[in-house]
Design a protein around this motif. Structure first.
Motif, PDB file in Angstrom:
ATOM      1  N   TYR A  68      42.122  40.099  33.781  1.00 44.79           N
ATOM      2  CA  TYR A  68      40.711  40.507  33.852  1.00 44.79           C
ATOM      3  C   TYR A  68      40.238  41.014  32.495  1.00 44.79           C
ATOM      4  CZ  TYR A  68      40.534  40.072  38.932  1.00 44.79           C
ATOM      5  OH  TYR A  68      40.536  39.582  40.201  1.00 44.79           O
ATOM      6  N   ALA A  69      41.041  41.836  31.842  1.00 46.22           N
ATOM      7  CA  ALA A  69      40.665  42.384  30.539  1.00 46.22           C
ATOM      8  C   ALA A  69      40.610  41.286  29.481  1.00 46.22           C
ATOM      9  CB  ALA A  69      41.645  43.481  30.123  1.00 46.22           C
ATOM     10  N   LYS A  70      41.582  40.377  29.491  1.00 51.87           N
ATOM     11  CA  LYS A  70      41.590  39.293  28.504  1.00 51.87           C
ATOM     12  C   LYS A  70      40.369  38.398  28.662  1.00 51.87           C
ATOM     13  CE  LYS A  70      46.565  39.060  27.869  1.00 51.87           C
ATOM     14  NZ  LYS A  70      47.778  38.282  28.075  1.00 51.87           N
ATOM     15  N   VAL A  71      40.026  38.087  29.897  1.00 49.90           N
ATOM     16  CA  VAL A  71      38.867  37.221  30.137  1.00 49.90           C
ATOM     17  C   VAL A  71      37.575  37.956  29.798  1.00 49.90           C
ATOM     18  CG1 VAL A  71      37.581  35.959  31.902  1.00 49.90           C
ATOM     19  CG2 VAL A  71      40.064  35.763  31.795  1.00 49.90           C
ATOM     20  N   ALA A  72      37.503  39.247  30.129  1.00 48.80           N
ATOM     21  CA  ALA A  72      36.312  40.035  29.784  1.00 48.80           C
ATOM     22  C   ALA A  72      36.110  40.021  28.274  1.00 48.80           C
ATOM     23  CB  ALA A  72      36.445  41.464  30.300  1.00 48.80           C
ATOM     24  N   GLN A  73      37.188  40.137  27.536  1.00 49.91           N
ATOM     25  CA  GLN A  73      37.113  40.095  26.074  1.00 49.91           C
ATOM     26  C   GLN A  73      36.631  38.722  25.602  1.00 49.91           C
ATOM     27  OE1 GLN A  73      40.880  41.206  24.374  1.00 49.91           O
ATOM     28  NE2 GLN A  73      39.874  42.576  22.946  1.00 49.91           N
ATOM     29  N   PHE A  74      37.154  37.647  26.201  1.00 47.14           N
ATOM     30  CA  PHE A  74      36.718  36.286  25.874  1.00 47.14           C
ATOM     31  C   PHE A  74      35.226  36.115  26.130  1.00 47.14           C
ATOM     32  CE2 PHE A  74      35.738  32.213  28.049  1.00 47.14           C
ATOM     33  CZ  PHE A  74      35.734  31.374  26.948  1.00 47.14           C
ATOM     34  N   LEU A  75      34.721  36.752  27.206  1.00 47.87           N
ATOM     35  CA  LEU A  75      33.305  36.649  27.560  1.00 47.87           C
ATOM     36  C   LEU A  75      32.425  37.556  26.703  1.00 47.87           C
ATOM     37  CD1 LEU A  75      33.593  36.568  31.467  1.00 47.87           C
ATOM     38  CD2 LEU A  75      33.094  34.642  29.928  1.00 47.87           C
ATOM     39  N   GLY A  76      33.056  38.378  25.856  1.00 43.45           N
ATOM     40  CA  GLY A  76      32.295  39.264  24.984  1.00 43.45           C
ATOM     41  C   GLY A  76      31.828  40.533  25.665  1.00 43.45           C
ATOM     42  N   LYS A 107      39.226  30.328  34.430  1.00 44.64           N
ATOM     43  CA  LYS A 107      39.762  31.652  34.743  1.00 44.64           C
ATOM     44  C   LYS A 107      38.629  32.667  34.916  1.00 44.64           C
ATOM     45  CE  LYS A 107      43.838  32.396  32.915  1.00 44.64           C
ATOM     46  NZ  LYS A 107      44.892  32.788  31.965  1.00 44.64           N
ATOM     47  N   ALA A 108      37.620  32.604  34.052  1.00 45.09           N
ATOM     48  CA  ALA A 108      36.471  33.516  34.152  1.00 45.09           C
ATOM     49  C   ALA A 108      35.709  33.288  35.451  1.00 45.09           C
ATOM     50  CB  ALA A 108      35.542  33.320  32.954  1.00 45.09           C
ATOM     51  N   ILE A 109      35.530  32.024  35.821  1.00 39.07           N
ATOM     52  CA  ILE A 109      34.822  31.690  37.063  1.00 39.07           C
ATOM     53  C   ILE A 109      35.634  32.146  38.272  1.00 39.07           C
ATOM     54  CG2 ILE A 109      34.119  29.725  38.495  1.00 39.07           C
ATOM     55  CD1 ILE A 109      33.319  28.378  35.758  1.00 39.07           C
ATOM     56  N   TRP A 110      36.935  31.876  38.263  1.00 36.28           N
ATOM     57  CA  TRP A 110      37.794  32.267  39.380  1.00 36.28           C
ATOM     58  C   TRP A 110      37.833  33.791  39.553  1.00 36.28           C
ATOM     59  CZ3 TRP A 110      39.739  31.018  43.753  1.00 36.28           C
ATOM     60  CH2 TRP A 110      40.799  31.746  44.299  1.00 36.28           C
ATOM     61  N   LEU A 111      38.053  34.515  38.471  1.00 38.53           N
ATOM     62  CA  LEU A 111      38.133  35.973  38.559  1.00 38.53           C
ATOM     63  C   LEU A 111      36.795  36.575  38.999  1.00 38.53           C
ATOM     64  CD1 LEU A 111      40.307  36.801  35.412  1.00 38.53           C
ATOM     65  CD2 LEU A 111      41.031  36.690  37.808  1.00 38.53           C
ATOM     66  N   GLY A 112      35.687  36.029  38.515  1.00 40.45           N
ATOM     67  CA  GLY A 112      34.376  36.485  38.956  1.00 40.45           C
ATOM     68  C   GLY A 112      34.156  36.236  40.443  1.00 40.45           C
ATOM     69  N   SER A 113      34.635  35.090  40.925  1.00 37.41           N
ATOM     70  CA  SER A 113      34.508  34.785  42.362  1.00 37.41           C
ATOM     71  C   SER A 113      35.341  35.737  43.198  1.00 37.41           C
ATOM     72  CB  SER A 113      34.917  33.335  42.623  1.00 37.41           C
ATOM     73  OG  SER A 113      34.040  32.459  41.997  1.00 37.41           O
ATOM     74  N   VAL A 114      36.537  36.040  42.725  1.00 38.26           N
ATOM     75  CA  VAL A 114      37.399  36.983  43.446  1.00 38.26           C
ATOM     76  C   VAL A 114      36.730  38.358  43.499  1.00 38.26           C
ATOM     77  CG1 VAL A 114      39.592  38.252  43.354  1.00 38.26           C
ATOM     78  CG2 VAL A 114      39.560  35.775  43.010  1.00 38.26           C
ATOM     79  N   LEU A 115      36.171  38.792  42.379  1.00 37.41           N
ATOM     80  CA  LEU A 115      35.504  40.094  42.357  1.00 37.41           C
ATOM     81  C   LEU A 115      34.278  40.102  43.282  1.00 37.41           C
ATOM     82  CD1 LEU A 115      35.581  40.968  38.556  1.00 37.41           C
ATOM     83  CD2 LEU A 115      36.829  42.127  40.391  1.00 37.41           C
ATOM     84  N   HIS A 116      33.535  39.027  43.277  1.00 39.10           N
ATOM     85  CA  HIS A 116      32.289  38.982  44.060  1.00 39.10           C
ATOM     86  C   HIS A 116      32.536  38.722  45.540  1.00 39.10           C
ATOM     87  CE1 HIS A 116      28.641  37.113  45.728  1.00 39.10           C
ATOM     88  NE2 HIS A 116      28.036  38.042  44.999  1.00 39.10           N
TER      89      HIS A 116
END
Length: 119
Positions: A68-76, A107-116
């Motif tokens: 989650y942290a790595k992807v958040a960093q990738f997303l800025g 990965k960003a889409i999947w993790l966002g879907s899991v969170l939502h």
């Protein structure tokens, strides 16, 4: 059994729909609440991903660690402050809407879907 290989199309809305479908939102829920909505009584529980019991997490803070942290960093996104889910979604649209970056956008889409939808 032969491995499966997927090739992305670069279509962000199709990718978002696929990620949500993989959470199996219509799977049977085997807890007393009998549905995916969080129960009023947390002892009854509710179902998250694929009909699996999830404790109540609504109104709690989620700390991004690992992927989650790595992807958040990738997303800025900032790792120093609380970020609403709406900002995560906007960052996915902004970052992946123009150019899907192989594994990172999925990965960003999947993790966002899991969170939502999964928690």
């Amino acid at each position: 059994q032969a491995p499966w290989w997927l090739r992305g199309t670069g279509n962000l809305s199709q990718c978002l729909a696929m990620a949500r479908a993989l959470l199996k939102p219509t799977a049977k829920c085997y807890v007393p609440a009998n549905d995916r909505s969080f129960a009023v009584d947390s002892r009854s529980g509710a179902c998250g991903i694929s009909g699996v019991y999830e404790p109540v997490v609504e109104k709690r803070k989620f700390i991004a660690i690992g992927q989650y942290a790595k992807v958040a960093q990738f997303l800025g996104l900032s790792l120093d402050t609380l970020v609403p889910l709406s900002e995560w979604n906007a960052a996915v649209q902004r970052t992946c809407g123009k150019r899907m970056v192989a594994n990172k956008c999925w990965k960003a889409i999947w993790l966002g879907s899991v969170l939502h939808s999964g928690l």
